[in-house]
Write an enzyme that holds these catalytic residues in place. Structure first.
Site, PDB file in Angstrom:
ATOM      1  N   LEU A   1      18.488  -4.278  33.639  1.00 25.35           N
ATOM      2  CA  LEU A   1      18.236  -2.854  33.814  1.00 25.35           C
ATOM      3  C   LEU A   1      19.256  -2.230  34.759  1.00 25.35           C
ATOM      4  CD1 LEU A   1      16.175  -0.544  33.206  1.00 25.35           C
ATOM      5  CD2 LEU A   1      15.029  -1.219  35.323  1.00 25.35           C
TER       6      LEU A   1
ATOM      7  N   GLY B   1      17.320  -7.120  36.746  1.00 24.37           N
ATOM      8  CA  GLY B   1      18.082  -5.898  36.948  1.00 24.37           C
ATOM      9  C   GLY B   1      19.539  -6.255  37.147  1.00 24.37           C
ATOM     10  N   CYS B   2      20.409  -5.303  36.950  1.00 22.78           N
ATOM     11  CA  CYS B   2      21.841  -5.584  37.018  1.00 22.78           C
ATOM     12  C   CYS B   2      22.347  -5.763  38.444  1.00 22.78           C
ATOM     13  CB  CYS B   2      22.607  -4.450  36.333  1.00 22.78           C
ATOM     14  SG  CYS B   2      24.382  -4.691  36.316  1.00 22.78           S
ATOM     15  N   PHE B   3      21.835  -5.003  39.405  1.00 18.29           N
ATOM     16  CA  PHE B   3      22.446  -4.973  40.725  1.00 18.29           C
ATOM     17  C   PHE B   3      21.737  -5.763  41.827  1.00 18.29           C
ATOM     18  CE2 PHE B   3      24.749  -1.667  38.641  1.00 18.29           C
ATOM     19  CZ  PHE B   3      26.017  -1.782  39.188  1.00 18.29           C
TER      20      PHE B   3
ATOM     21  N   LYS C   1      26.916  -5.975  45.379  1.00 17.75           N
ATOM     22  CA  LYS C   1      27.504  -5.792  44.052  1.00 17.75           C
ATOM     23  C   LYS C   1      27.883  -4.330  43.832  1.00 17.75           C
ATOM     24  CE  LYS C   1      26.556  -6.887  39.214  1.00 17.75           C
ATOM     25  NZ  LYS C   1      25.631  -7.579  38.312  1.00 17.75           N
TER      26      LYS C   1
END
Length: 178
Positions: free
Chosen positions: A82, A139-141, A156
């Site tokens: 996400l 999630g992506c981060f 990140k």
């Protein structure tokens, strides 16, 4: 082979993802870098989630952040977790993807290019090279993975996701410079 630079007008999350999908399908042999502009500046533009992430998982993560407020939640054709689009600089890159080039090499090369451009502008970034631990993040981060672009403290800054179809690659990136 000459690369193209495309800048789209302000679009919502669904339209941005559809435009990237159309660029992938209509690939003409020339790489294209597209810079995103969102329809609502300074506010949440919703979130996108990867093609293999369950919608329920993405919706649960979005509810943790937004509560009951309504925000668009749109599936990407690329993978990954996400991504909340609330101030990030977003872009996509469509390119020829030879069979012998693995995803980790593609990520490393794209993230290295962004790193070098930011370094030339005076930003202090580096490529993450330590193991990220077991399993992918939802999630992506939340945490970096190998070859992600990070700040000096390990936060990140650049997340990206890939899709390969018929020898053509689509990279979708989200850059957080705040």
């Amino acid at each position: 082979m000459e690369a193209r630079l495309l800048e789209s007008g302000p679009l919502d999350a669904a339209a941005q993802m559809a435009l990237d999908e159309a660029l992938l399908d209509a690939f003409s042999g020339a790489p294209a870098l597209r810079l995103y502009r969102w329809s609502a500046r300074g506010a949440s533009n919703g979130a996108t989630f990867g093609f293999s992430q369950p919608r329920e998982q993405a919706a649960g993560l979005a509810a943790e952040r937004w509560g009951r407020a309504a925000h668009p939640l749109v599936r990407r054709s690329t993978g990954g977790g996400l991504v909340f689009h609330d101030g990030d600089a977003t872009f996509s890159f469509v390119f020829p993807w030879p069979v012998l080039s693995g995803p980790s090499w593609i990520y490393k090369e794209i993230h290295l290019g962004v790193h070098l451009a930011l370094k030339a502008a005076g930003a202090r970034t580096r490529l993450w090279s330590e193991p990220s631990g077991p399993g992918p993040a939802a999630g992506c981060f939340p945490r970096p993975t190998t070859a992600d672009l990070v700040a000096e403290d390990g936060t990140k800054l650049l997340g990206g996701a890939l899709r390969r179809r018929r020898g053509v690659g689509l990279y979708q990136g989200s850059l957080r410079l705040s």
